[in-house]
Structures are given as structure tokens and as C-alpha cells.
Design a protein around this motif. Structure first.
Motif, mmCIF file in Angstrom:
data_model
loop_
_atom_site.group_PDB
_atom_site.id
_atom_site.type_symbol
_atom_site.label_atom_id
_atom_site.label_comp_id
_atom_site.label_asym_id
_atom_site.label_seq_id
_atom_site.Cartn_x
_atom_site.Cartn_y
_atom_site.Cartn_z
ATOM 1 N N TYR A 1 0.782 -1.277 0.103
ATOM 2 C CA TYR A 1 -0.129 0.058 -0.085
ATOM 3 C C TYR A 1 0.742 1.300 0.018
ATOM 4 O O TYR A 1 0.416 2.325 0.224
ATOM 5 C CB TYR A 1 -0.903 -0.007 1.224
ATOM 6 C CG TYR A 1 -1.908 -0.954 1.381
ATOM 7 C CD1 TYR A 1 -2.101 -2.252 0.314
ATOM 8 C CD2 TYR A 1 -2.557 -1.244 2.663
ATOM 9 C CE1 TYR A 1 -2.681 -3.266 0.809
ATOM 10 C CE2 TYR A 1 -3.306 -2.332 2.936
ATOM 11 C CZ TYR A 1 -3.556 -3.213 1.968
ATOM 12 O OH TYR A 1 -4.473 -4.241 2.302
ATOM 13 N N TRP B 1 -0.270 4.304 -1.895
ATOM 14 C CA TRP B 1 -1.913 4.810 -1.834
ATOM 15 C C TRP B 1 -2.117 5.847 -1.073
ATOM 16 O O TRP B 1 -1.355 6.399 -0.363
ATOM 17 C CB TRP B 1 -2.567 3.384 -0.859
ATOM 18 C CG TRP B 1 -3.007 2.054 -1.783
ATOM 19 C CD1 TRP B 1 -2.133 1.860 -2.873
ATOM 20 C CD2 TRP B 1 -3.720 1.078 -1.298
ATOM 21 N NE1 TRP B 1 -2.559 0.621 -3.121
ATOM 22 C CE2 TRP B 1 -3.629 0.054 -2.238
ATOM 23 C CE3 TRP B 1 -4.470 0.982 -0.433
ATOM 24 C CZ2 TRP B 1 -4.295 -1.155 -2.358
ATOM 25 C CZ3 TRP B 1 -5.325 -0.305 -0.419
ATOM 26 C CH2 TRP B 1 -5.199 -1.218 -1.222
ATOM 27 N N ALA C 1 -4.731 8.554 1.279
ATOM 28 C CA ALA C 1 -5.764 8.169 2.396
ATOM 29 C C ALA C 1 -6.297 9.523 2.675
ATOM 30 O O ALA C 1 -5.740 10.563 2.811
ATOM 31 C CB ALA C 1 -4.998 7.583 3.609
ATOM 32 N N MET D 1 -11.620 -1.116 -3.183
ATOM 33 C CA MET D 1 -10.461 -0.486 -2.635
ATOM 34 C C MET D 1 -9.393 -0.461 -3.536
ATOM 35 O O MET D 1 -8.837 0.591 -3.972
ATOM 36 C CB MET D 1 -10.365 -0.902 -1.128
ATOM 37 C CG MET D 1 -9.058 -0.378 -0.707
ATOM 38 S SD MET D 1 -8.688 -1.008 1.130
ATOM 39 C CE MET D 1 -8.195 -2.791 0.711
ATOM 40 N N GLU D 2 -8.885 -1.623 -3.912
ATOM 41 C CA GLU D 2 -7.912 -1.857 -4.695
ATOM 42 C C GLU D 2 -7.988 -1.194 -6.066
ATOM 43 O O GLU D 2 -7.041 -0.835 -6.533
ATOM 44 C CB GLU D 2 -7.526 -3.361 -4.773
ATOM 45 C CG GLU D 2 -7.166 -4.035 -3.482
ATOM 46 C CD GLU D 2 -6.966 -5.496 -3.545
ATOM 47 O OE1 GLU D 2 -7.394 -5.989 -4.625
ATOM 48 O OE2 GLU D 2 -6.590 -6.124 -2.616
ATOM 49 N N GLN E 1 -7.980 2.611 -5.553
ATOM 50 C CA GLN E 1 -6.440 3.015 -5.087
ATOM 51 C C GLN E 1 -5.698 2.859 -6.200
ATOM 52 O O GLN E 1 -4.468 3.996 -6.361
ATOM 53 C CB GLN E 1 -5.982 2.245 -3.945
ATOM 54 C CG GLN E 1 -6.728 2.690 -2.615
ATOM 55 C CD GLN E 1 -6.106 3.967 -1.921
ATOM 56 O OE1 GLN E 1 -5.166 4.592 -2.567
ATOM 57 N NE2 GLN E 1 -6.723 4.329 -0.789
ATOM 58 N N PRO F 1 -8.777 8.135 -3.184
ATOM 59 C CA PRO F 1 -8.727 7.655 -1.879
ATOM 60 C C PRO F 1 -9.988 6.563 -1.511
ATOM 61 O O PRO F 1 -11.221 7.162 -1.403
ATOM 62 C CB PRO F 1 -8.816 8.763 -1.062
ATOM 63 C CG PRO F 1 -8.415 10.084 -2.019
ATOM 64 C CD PRO F 1 -8.913 9.720 -3.329
#
Length: 858
Positions: free
Chosen positions: A135, A138, A140, A740-741, A744, A749
């Protein structure tokens, strides 16, 4: 007032995430220089903005000085780095120009040539997920971190959408942990002369530091599958809220005696006379019958009347105050927790002053956040050097006395050898490379702390080398030891008291007082978190302790502090949250009675970290001056500081600080969205036009990026419902992790709502070794536990010595530290002054700890 970090120079390269780290270091006295690009940092536009001023920026950059730093001129940065003790960045500079800075990806790697001119430099890198792992790239927001950390899965009401906690708590939590890590690394550098690179992951910080599921009083308890409901637990009944004549109050019935007092207050109703109701589970199961009785009793009385009557009867009662009410409360004005100050020219607000006081002075806001480049040059007529030149000067190397002054290992009796299931990197501190060296080796701590705050504060010190001696009396056991739920040992004791020793002594006796006094003479730190005045009533007032040992650092904490009309109030975390406005913000917008903070023990863990950081600062000062000091902390002040943005905004624009629920009032689309499956959710948080364009590509509608209805942040807020419908439709056929993957990977986010068992299997946390297994001879199986939060270059991970039994080390401590004979010890044991664990009751040697993943959870 000269604060402890006076003389420490910090270069602050953060932009957004982690800005509060520099603020806390500045509060503690460090000279923090905020470097920004010529146009200013992005965080200057962070919402809420009032009259063009970003309230978050103003609060998190107070007490700093400001300079400009051209990213196209790396030689400027090199010059600055040569003249400071600590650098803090949030991934902005290192991401934009990696070749120029040449920072290591792996924190265990050697520091780059950039740092060669300042070998004792500490560089702290704060990023959303850390510099390594799947991650690492990534993005956030706070809401994403709430979802992925396991916090969201425990928030909200059963059967409803999970509820995001208030904004700001995560930023401040990350900032405090980064400040602790920075000072811990600085202490290590003082002792060894070698610098540190510190990798701080906001994700791991929230997992382990906000309200850890696998930590002291954590929701995971012993790791049993029944502790992990699919939906939210009915947490509103844990610490229920009742309407009264002028608002709401909350009660905390934990101990048997508290329930008995409540039972008497109710008029001793026959249906609750059964002793079975002395237990929390029984009362919880009968909430539908018990709570209406309490509600009827409270309905016609005011909050103040109920709080006062509760205190008289021994029933913990606290008022529920919204943010507007908090600003008007006398207690926070009298205590100095809230002050009126100028945030920017012409803009005055009532804001939290700071986390704590040191030697009677508030370590808090003193100067407003700087303008862009405000301190590039000296004011006209000033003889002071420009900050750029002053900071670039070579730092004074620490003296040999300062290096040895944190603690004197030669004068200490080492605690038992460390045992760890994880490989450690041998440090190169004062002890050389022959063995494991920890930054706080040689430090002796007397720990009178209790329950969660006390356990977490002293554990931080013990994990990094301090010899923490927990002072216990079997007649008055720590509340954690009483929460065994039928087991031989409470998991919270195993988590919270690892790496410590235990001395059983009755401090009510004259002989017990003499023993404790002798220990104080040679101690470095003393910790207590009793009701104000308790330490003094025991015969150990802080002034007397400091007179006995001028090098001693005393840390006292309580719920509402030692100054103000609430100083006598009973305080638990749920009452602190309710009194400070956190609970009122942590609710669904349309239901003022349904507070959703019942599953958390916030702010206990993070308040303990606040105190630990201040203790490190005091130790650094003592290394130079030889003087100890008094640190005083109110847990309520931690909650206020972390809710500071809402408080400041409300003071300027009354009515602006309402509970937002899951909708970010400043950005769209944002929220908690349903996914395929039972009670499966994903957070999405679009903040910029670029993120909106990426989202449009992912959901198959690239044309919407330029649509006038959505092209700007303001337009998306107007058409929020349409944007949310688009996200909902796209997520409906996807699992949270898959969604999510995908998002991202596109730079949007997003975070799946993870439950506690999923954290143990999460790829990022596993690769970074966030968890280890903690064994104890009184537990049937190993417990998942924090391995480390920040990742250091040379500082080894904490050992895993089992938490002691009460009085387990009494004889050892009396022999080695007090030079008492076996006969004298035995006599005092016979008199009940000292308490030990008989040999036949000592548990067998701890079995080899199990590898992570060997215990079935969920």
C-alpha cells in the motif's frame, strides 16, 4: 518559562498529514521552522476556511516560524538539514524530488549522503501507509483510515450504516505518535551519536494507537470469535445517555460498588435486587428494563444537579455537551484549557491551549502560524539573523554529559533479559554492538498508574528499555487485573504490562512509605494517574518528591485536571468524551441521543502517548540541566486539542460545528457506501478535481469530469446526491477489498471497512510486521499484539517479556535496589507490608511464543 525542548531545532517539511507533530514539538519548546514552496503549502487551503484562513492550518502550525524552500534548489535543503536536530516530512518533498534527496525506501538502510554533514540527525517520514509494503503508494483521508483500521466496524448502531468518528482525531493521533518517535530517536542519537531514519505509517498508528482492538481494554479481548459481531455492537447501552431537564447526561457503571450506589438511588427496586445484577453483562442484558427507570429518575433534574448527586453517591455521571456548550464551560476557562487567541491577523478564536502543563506552565499556543516566508529575512532594523541562515548553521554537538544524562546505565540494575519472537536489529548506543541497546536503557520508572492510561504510558517506556517497576497493593488491585472474565489473567494485563516488573507494597503503612521513599531517591520518573490530590493524601506530594530527588520527573494525570471546578469529578473515558464535545460529534445527525462512541476507550491510549512524549522532552532537558520537573495532564485536554478545529470554527461562526455523520461537509462524493455482501462497506473520499476525474474514469463515465455540475468542488457539493448515487451504483456489485484496490490503483482515496480479525491478515500490516504474538504462562494461547508502530533504523523492536504477577519481583527489587536482607524482607512480608508470589504459585516458564497466524481468530 523555558520549555523542555528549548535548543532543539526542527525542520518541518510536512504538508497536511503530520503537521500537528511539529506543533506539539513546538509547544514543548523546540524551534520548529516550517518550510514551504514559494506559493505556500497545499494545506493552507484546508477546510474549514474562515475569512480566507484555514483553521486546521492555523492550529497545527502555531508556534512555528515560516520560510520558503524552492523545490528546484536542493542545495537549500541540504544547507538546512546540516543545522537541525530533527526533520519531519509527510512524503511531499521526498516524493517530488527523490533523486535530489536520496532518502532510503527501507528505514533499516544506511542513511544517504545527504545526511553525512549531520551524523546525529533524526529524519521522520510520515506517510499514509508507510514507505514499504503493497500500500506504500496509496492515498488516504481520515475517513479511509478510520475504515481500514477497524475503528469504523465498531462505530454506529446495529443494522445501520457504520458511522465515521469526528474529523481531526486521526491527524492529532498521528502527530503525537510521530512526535514521540522523533524524540525517542533523538534520545537514541544523543546516546550513540548516530542518526535515525523513522518511518511512520498513519495506518499503523491508528490501528495501534487510537483505540487498538488488540491492546489494553481492546475490543478483541482474548481473541475469541464471539467478540467479533458482523454488525455494530449495541454500544449505546455500554455507557447510556439519558435526557434530563436541560440536556443529556451519561453514566458509567463499572464497579460493583457503583452499581450498588445506583441501585440505592433508584429506591432499591425489587426486580434488580438479585446479586446477579452486580455484573456488567447482567445489567447490559436488562437494559430495556433498567434504563427506563434511570431515565425517569433523571428526567426532571439538570445536568449539574445529576453530576453533583452522582458524585455524592459514588455514581459516575457526566454531562453531554455539544461543541458550543464546551466553549462556554467555566471549567475549561479556569483551567486554561481553552483560551482566546489571534489565529491570524484580525481573526480571533477560542481554541485549545495545548495538551498539558510543565512545571505549572501550559505547553501550548504562544504565537500564530506564520505567513508564507514570514521569517525568510529579519524585520527591518532587527539584528537577528534570517532564519534560513540561522538554521543552516552547524548544530552544537551534544556534550558527553548530555549523552549520558538521559540515564546512567552503570548505576542501574538491569531488568531480566529480553525475550522476543521477532528478530531485532542490534543498536549502537552507549552499550556498543555487543548486545541489544534501547534508547531508555538505564532509566528507572516507578509506576503508580492504573487502568488503561496508566498501563499504556508506562508500557511505552518499558518497551524501549526503561526498568518500569509497577507499584501494587493486593488490597487495591489495578482495575485491569479485575477484568479477567473468569480467566487466570486478563488479556489487558498481558498487553498493557509487558516488559515491566512488579513490587507488592502497602503504601498505607509507615514501613511501606519508607520503602517507596528510598526508591524515589534514585528513580528517574514517577507516574501516577489518580484523582487530583490522591498522591498528596498518600504522603507523596509532588513538591516533596522533587525536593527529595531534584532529578525526578513526576507525571500526574487525571480526567479533568487539578485546576477548575471539575477537578473532583469522577472521570472515565466515556465521561471525558461526553464532557468535551467528542460524543456529541460522534453521532448520527438526526438523533442527539444515539451517541456512537461507546465501543472505544478514547482518549486513554493517545493521552498516554501525549504524556510519554512530554516525559521524553523532560528527560532531554534534564540531560542538559540536571533538573527534573512536574508534568500535569488532564485527559479532557487531549480530547479538546484533537477537536480543536471544530471548537475554533464554532467560536468564530456559531452553529457551524454540527455532527456531520458520514458526509464530509466540504467535499463530495464522500461517505460510507454499501458493497456486495452482508454488512460490507467501503469508504470513498474525493477531495480534488483530479481525484474526481480519476473516479470518473474508473466508473466508466470520463465525460462527467468536465460536466459543469461536477467540475469543481463547489459544484459537486451542490450536486452531492448525484455523485453519491454514481459511487453507490458502481460499488453495488463489488466487494469492499476489490473496490478499494481498483480505486487506489487509480489514485482515488478509498478504504474497505476492515474488522479486527482482518487486520491480522491484511497484506500491508503483515509485510511491515505490525503484529506479533504475545505469550503468557497464564493464558491458554498467544495474543496478537503490537510489534511496533514506527519503524526505526537502529532502535530494536520491543521485547516481549511477560507481564508480571502482582508482587512477582518484590524480593528481587528489595535485595538489589534497597540492599535488604532476606530476613528483613521476610519480616515485612509477614507483617503485610510487602507482598510476594510464593514459589509454588509462580506459573511455569513461558512456552515459546507462537508465530503470528497460529491462533485461530474469527
Amino acid at each position: 518559562m523555558t520549555f523542555p525542548l528549548t535548543g532543539i531545532r526542527v525542520l518541518d517539511l510536512t504538508d497536511g498529514l503530520g503537521e500537528s507533530c511539529g506543533r506539539y514539538l513546538a509547544d514543548l519548546g523546540a524551534e520548529v521552522v516550517r518550510a514551504e514552496p514559494p506559493g505556500g503549502s497545499r494545506s493552507r487551503s484546508a477546510e474549514p476556511r474562515i475569512d480566507g484562513v484555514s483553521i486546521p492550518f492555523a492550529l497545527r502550525n502555531a508556534n512555528k516560524r515560516g520560510i520558503t524552500l524552492d523545490p528546484e534548489r536542493p542545495e537549500q535543503l541540504r544547507a538546512l538539514v546540516r543545522g537541525v536536530d530533527i526533520v519531519v516530512d509527510s512524503g511531499t518533498v521526498t516524493t517530488d524530488s527523490p533523486a535530489a534527496l536520496n532518502l532510503p525506501v527501507n528505514p533499516r538502510a544506511e542513511l544517504p549522503d545527504l545526511l553525512a554533514g549531520n551524523p546525529a540527525l533524526v529524519w521522520v517520514s510520515i506517510t499514509p501507509f508507510g514507505r514499504t509494503g503493497p500500500y506504500r503508494d496509496w492515498v488516504a483521508s481520515e475517513s479511509v483510515l478510520y475504515a481500514m483500521s477497524g475503528v469504523l466496524s465498531r462505530s454506529g448502531t446495529p443494522g445501520a450504516v457504520p458511522l465515521l468518528p469526528p474529523a481531526g482525531l486521526i491527524e492529532e493521533t498521528v502527530g503525537v505518535h510521530a512526535a514521540w518517535s522523533a524524540l525517542l530517536a533523538h534520545v537514541a542519537a544523543l546516546r550513540s551519536g548516530r542518526g535515525e531514519f523513522v518511518d511512520v505509517s498513519a495506518f499503523e498508528t491508528v490501528v495501534h494507537g487510537f483505540d487498538p482492538g488488540f491492546g489494553t481494554q481492546g475490543s478483541a479481548a482474548a481473541g475469541r470469535s464471539e467478540d467479533f459481531p458482523r454488525g455494530r455492537p449495541a454500544a449505546a447501552n455500554f455507557y447510556p445517555v439519558f435526557r434530563c431537564a436541560d440536556g443529556y447526561v451519561r453514566i458509567c457503571l463499572l464497579a460493583r460498588r457503583q452499581w450498588r450506589c445506583m441501585f440505592e438511588w433508584l429506591g432499591e427496586p425489587a426486580e434488580f435486587a438479585d446479586p446477579a445484577y452486580d455484573t456488567i453483562p447482567a445489567r447490559f442484558a436488562a437494559a430495556d428494563r433498567l434504563h427506563p427507570l434511570i431515565g425517569a429518575l433523571f428526567a426532571d433534574r439538570t445536568r449539574d444537579e445529576l453530576v453533583a448527586e452522582g458524585a455524592r453517591r459514588g455514581v459516575p455521571v457526566g454531562g453531554v455537551h455539544d461543541v458550543a456548550e464546551v466553549l462556554r464551560l467555566d471549567h475549561f476557562a479556569v483551567s486554561g484549557a481553552l483560551i482566546d487567541t489571534e489565529l491570524a491577523p484580525g481573526l480571533t478564536a477560542r481554541v485549545p491551549a495545548g495538551y498539558l502543563t510543565i512545571d505549572g506552565h501550559r505547553a501550548g499556543i504562544r504565537t500564530p502560524a506564520p505567513e508564507v516566508g514570514e521569517h525568510d529575512e529579519s524585520p527591518a532594523g532587527s539584528t537577528a539573523q534570517p532564519v534560513m541562515r540561522a538554521v543552516s548553521a552547524e548544530p552544537m554537538p551534544p556534550s558527553d554529559d548530555a549523552r549520558a544524562g538521559i540515564a546512567d546505565p552503570a548505576a542501574r540494575v538491569d531488568p531480566p533479559p529480553a525475550e522476543s519472537t521477532r528478530p531485532v536489529v542490534v543498536g549502537s548506543g552507549a552499550g556498543g554492538d555487543a548486545g541489544v541497546v534501547r534508547p531508555l536503557d538505564g532509566l528507572r520508572v516507578l509506576d503508580l498508574g492504573v487502568i488503561v492510561f496508566g498501563a499504556e504510558l508506562s508500557r511505552q517506556l518499558a518497551d524501549y528499555g526503561a526498568d518500569v517497576i509497577k507499584i501494587e497493593n493486593a488490597a487495591f488491585p489495578d482495575g485491569l487485573r479485575q477484568a479477567k472474565r473468569g480467566a487466570a489473567l486478563a488479556p489487558s494485563v498481558a498487553w498493557g504490562h509487558r516488559n515491566k516488573r512488579s513490587l507488592g507494597v502497602d503504601l498505607r503503612t509507615a514501613a511501606g512509605k519508607r520503602i517507596f521513599t528510598e526508591l524515589v531517591r534514585d528513580a528517574d520518573v514517577l507516574l501516577a494517574n489518580f484523582k487530583p490530590g490522591t498522591l498528596t493524601s498518600m504522603g507523596f506530594d509532588p513538591a516533596g518528591l522533587l525536593a527529595l530527588n531534584p532529578r525526578l520527573i513526576v507525571s500526574e494525570a487525571s480526567a479533568f485536571g487539578d485546576v477548575g471546578p471539575w477537578r473532583e469529578r469522577l472521570g472515565y473515558g466515556p465521561l471525558v468524551r461526553a464532557s468535551c464535545g467528542v460524543s456529541a460529534m460522534w453521532r448520527y445527525p438526526d438523533d442527539p441521543e444515539l451517541l456512537c462512541d461507546g465501543m472505544t476507550v478514547y482518549p486513554d491510549h493517545i493521552a498516554g502517548q501525549v504524556a510519554a512524549t512530554a516525559i521524553l522532552a523532560a528527560l532531554i532537558r534534564r540531560a542538559e540541566t540536571g533538573a527534573g520537573g512536574l508534568i500535569e495532564l488532564a485527559q479532557s485536554d487531549t480530547a479538546l486539542v484533537q477537536l480543536g478545529v471544530q471548537l475554533a470554527a464554532e467560536s468564530i461562526r456559531p452553529g457551524s460545528a454540527a455532527a456531520p455523520g458520514n458526509r464530509d461537509p466540504y467535499y463530495a462524493p464522500t461517505g460510507v457506501f454499501p458493497c456486495v455482501g452482508d454488512d460490507e462497506w467501503c469508504v470513498v473520499a474525493v477531495r480534488t478535481d483530479a481525484e474526481w476525474a480519476r473516479l470518473c474514469e474508473v466508473i466508466g463515465h470520463p465525460e462527467l469530469a468536465a460536466d459543469p455540475r461536477f467540475a469543481t468542488r463547489e459544484a459537486r457539493l451542490v450536486h452531492r446526491s448525484v455523485t453519491e448515487e454514481l459511487v453507490t451504483g458502481w460499488l453495488a456489485g463489488r466487494s469492499p477489498r476489490a473496490a478499494m484496490e481498483t480505486l487506489q490503483a487509480a489514485g482515488v482515496p478509498a478504504g474497505a471497512m476492515l474488522r479486527l480479525p482482518e487486520l491480522l491478515r491484511d497484506p500491508q500490516l503483515r509485510e511491515r510486521g505490525a503484529y506479533t504474538m504475545l505469550a503468557h504462562p497464564l493464558l491458554p494461547a498467544g495474543l496478537p499484539a503490537t510489534a511496533t508502530v514506527a519503524h526505526f533504523r537502529t532502535i530494536p523492536e520491543p521485547p516481549l517479556r511477560a507481564a508480571p504477577l502482582p508482587g512477582e519481583h518484590t524480593e528481587e527489587i528489595c535485595r538489589s535496589l534497597l540492599e535488604m536482607s532476606d530476613e528483613a524482607i521476610a519480616a515485612l512480608v509477614g507483617q503485610g507490608v510487602l507482598q510476594t508470589v510464593p514459589a509454588e504459585k509462580r506459573p511455569a516458564v513461558t512456552a515459546s511464543p507462537l508465530p503470528l497466524g497460529s491462533v485461530a481468530i474469527g
